[in-house]
Scaffold this motif. Sequence first.
Motif, PDB file in Angstrom:
ATOM      1  N   GLY A 181       1.923  -6.269  16.145  1.00 47.99           N
ATOM      2  CA  GLY A 181       2.493  -6.775  14.901  1.00 47.99           C
ATOM      3  C   GLY A 181       1.463  -6.804  13.781  1.00 47.99           C
ATOM      4  O   GLY A 181       1.774  -6.476  12.626  1.00 47.99           O
ATOM      5  N   GLU A 182       0.227  -7.183  14.112  1.00 51.22           N
ATOM      6  CA  GLU A 182      -0.832  -7.213  13.105  1.00 51.22           C
ATOM      7  C   GLU A 182      -1.167  -5.803  12.617  1.00 51.22           C
ATOM      8  O   GLU A 182      -1.439  -5.598  11.426  1.00 51.22           O
ATOM      9  N   GLN A 188       1.129  -1.550   6.543  1.00 52.96           N
ATOM     10  CA  GLN A 188       1.933  -1.749   5.345  1.00 52.96           C
ATOM     11  C   GLN A 188       1.038  -2.072   4.140  1.00 52.96           C
ATOM     12  O   GLN A 188       1.278  -1.588   3.026  1.00 52.96           O
ATOM     13  N   ARG A 189      -0.007  -2.875   4.352  1.00 53.94           N
ATOM     14  CA  ARG A 189      -0.939  -3.163   3.268  1.00 53.94           C
ATOM     15  C   ARG A 189      -1.649  -1.891   2.825  1.00 53.94           C
ATOM     16  O   ARG A 189      -1.909  -1.684   1.641  1.00 53.94           O
ATOM     17  N   GLY A 190      -1.967  -1.046   3.793  1.00 56.48           N
ATOM     18  CA  GLY A 190      -2.620   0.218   3.459  1.00 56.48           C
ATOM     19  C   GLY A 190      -1.745   1.106   2.595  1.00 56.48           C
ATOM     20  O   GLY A 190      -2.237   1.781   1.681  1.00 56.48           O
ATOM     21  N   ALA A 199      -0.775  11.446   1.325  1.00 56.65           N
ATOM     22  CA  ALA A 199      -0.803  11.813   2.737  1.00 56.65           C
ATOM     23  C   ALA A 199      -1.240  10.640   3.594  1.00 56.65           C
ATOM     24  O   ALA A 199      -0.722  10.417   4.693  1.00 56.65           O
ATOM     25  N   VAL A 200      -2.181   9.848   3.066  1.00 53.38           N
ATOM     26  CA  VAL A 200      -2.637   8.661   3.800  1.00 53.38           C
ATOM     27  C   VAL A 200      -1.490   7.677   3.952  1.00 53.38           C
ATOM     28  O   VAL A 200      -1.259   7.108   5.033  1.00 53.38           O
ATOM     29  N   GLY A 201      -0.726   7.465   2.864  1.00 54.99           N
ATOM     30  CA  GLY A 201       0.405   6.543   2.924  1.00 54.99           C
ATOM     31  C   GLY A 201       1.447   6.983   3.935  1.00 54.99           C
ATOM     32  O   GLY A 201       2.024   6.155   4.647  1.00 54.99           O
ATOM     33  N   ALA A 202       1.697   8.289   3.997  1.00 55.34           N
ATOM     34  CA  ALA A 202       2.679   8.804   4.963  1.00 55.34           C
ATOM     35  C   ALA A 202       2.223   8.557   6.394  1.00 55.34           C
ATOM     36  O   ALA A 202       3.012   8.152   7.250  1.00 55.34           O
ATOM     37  N   PRO A 272       8.371  -4.974   9.158  1.00 52.46           N
ATOM     38  CA  PRO A 272       9.103  -4.070   8.279  1.00 52.46           C
ATOM     39  C   PRO A 272      10.197  -3.273   8.985  1.00 52.46           C
ATOM     40  O   PRO A 272      11.194  -2.895   8.361  1.00 52.46           O
ATOM     41  N   ALA A 273      10.014  -3.023  10.292  1.00 52.89           N
ATOM     42  CA  ALA A 273      11.019  -2.238  11.007  1.00 52.89           C
ATOM     43  C   ALA A 273      12.364  -2.952  11.082  1.00 52.89           C
ATOM     44  O   ALA A 273      13.398  -2.314  11.310  1.00 52.89           O
TER      45      ALA A 273
END
Length: 313
Positions: A181-182, A188-190, A199-202, A272-273
């Motif tokens: 979970g962490e 998500q923060r990233g 690309a990093v976000g994906a 988030p899921a």
Amino acid sequence: MPGGRLTHDDRRQIAAWLADGLGYAEIGRRLGRPTSTISREVARNGATGTYLADPAQQAAGHRARRRKPGRTAEPVTDGQPTEVVRGFVDDFATLLAATGLPRMTARVFVCLLTADGGGLTAADLVRRLRVSPASVSKSIGSLEAMELVVRRPDTGGRRERYLIDDDVWLRAWQADTGAHGEIATAAQRGIEIFGADTAVGARLGAMGRFFARLSEQMSGSPLGQAVAYDGLTVLAALVHAGRPLTLGTLATALGWPRERATAALEAVRCQPALADPLALLAVGPETYSLTTRPDRLSPAQRAALSTARTANL
């Protein structure tokens, strides 16, 4: 013969196969021996960086002559010779070490796993594994930090025994669930830092979804399930309203105490899921709405959909 002492011919075969680049596991398979038997043979009777059959045979014979006379046969554990048990411990420890557990720690863990219900003392572990007390002490410390072993006073209270109790798997399960979970939350923060269109976000999005689902599936807590269910109810309320809602409005409409609505929103934020393919969006002080998850579609997919929408207008 398999299971007995290695012969001179066995050592010639080992030397030849090592020269051919074969690993210990393959050599053990060809000789019908545990991998640990081969690794110990090379470690004990091989010269530094080299294993030769004749010197190895001489070293083994010299070691046998130095043994004390009248030594009793090694004990039998669960109907199997101790050598077989040691082989199992080493092979199983090798598998655990491949998952990231230090090899000595893995050996201590498997040794305790295969002990009887009373566990083992530090002296027992030193004797069984043929390692130093310092190695056992360090490994026990690591296993205790991971809550994989517990200690109990020995008879008379002068020593302590270490054992793997019935709750170890539940503790390990809960620890993994929290860690997953962490990781999902950190991913998500990233995404917020690097941007969902990068690309990093994906990559972080895919990682976050994976660990969030893993955390949800592993969570067996009735309280956790209840809060997650409340989170789904909040999502349904936001979808039904079709507009942003304040925390107070949500709590009043659902007939919940404010604390329950807060916990439900926090569950959606931390997992988030739960909202996938939607995402909870804070649009003001204690005011929430829903949007599509920016990491659910790749930049190319979003561009193609925007083009298609423009073409249909």
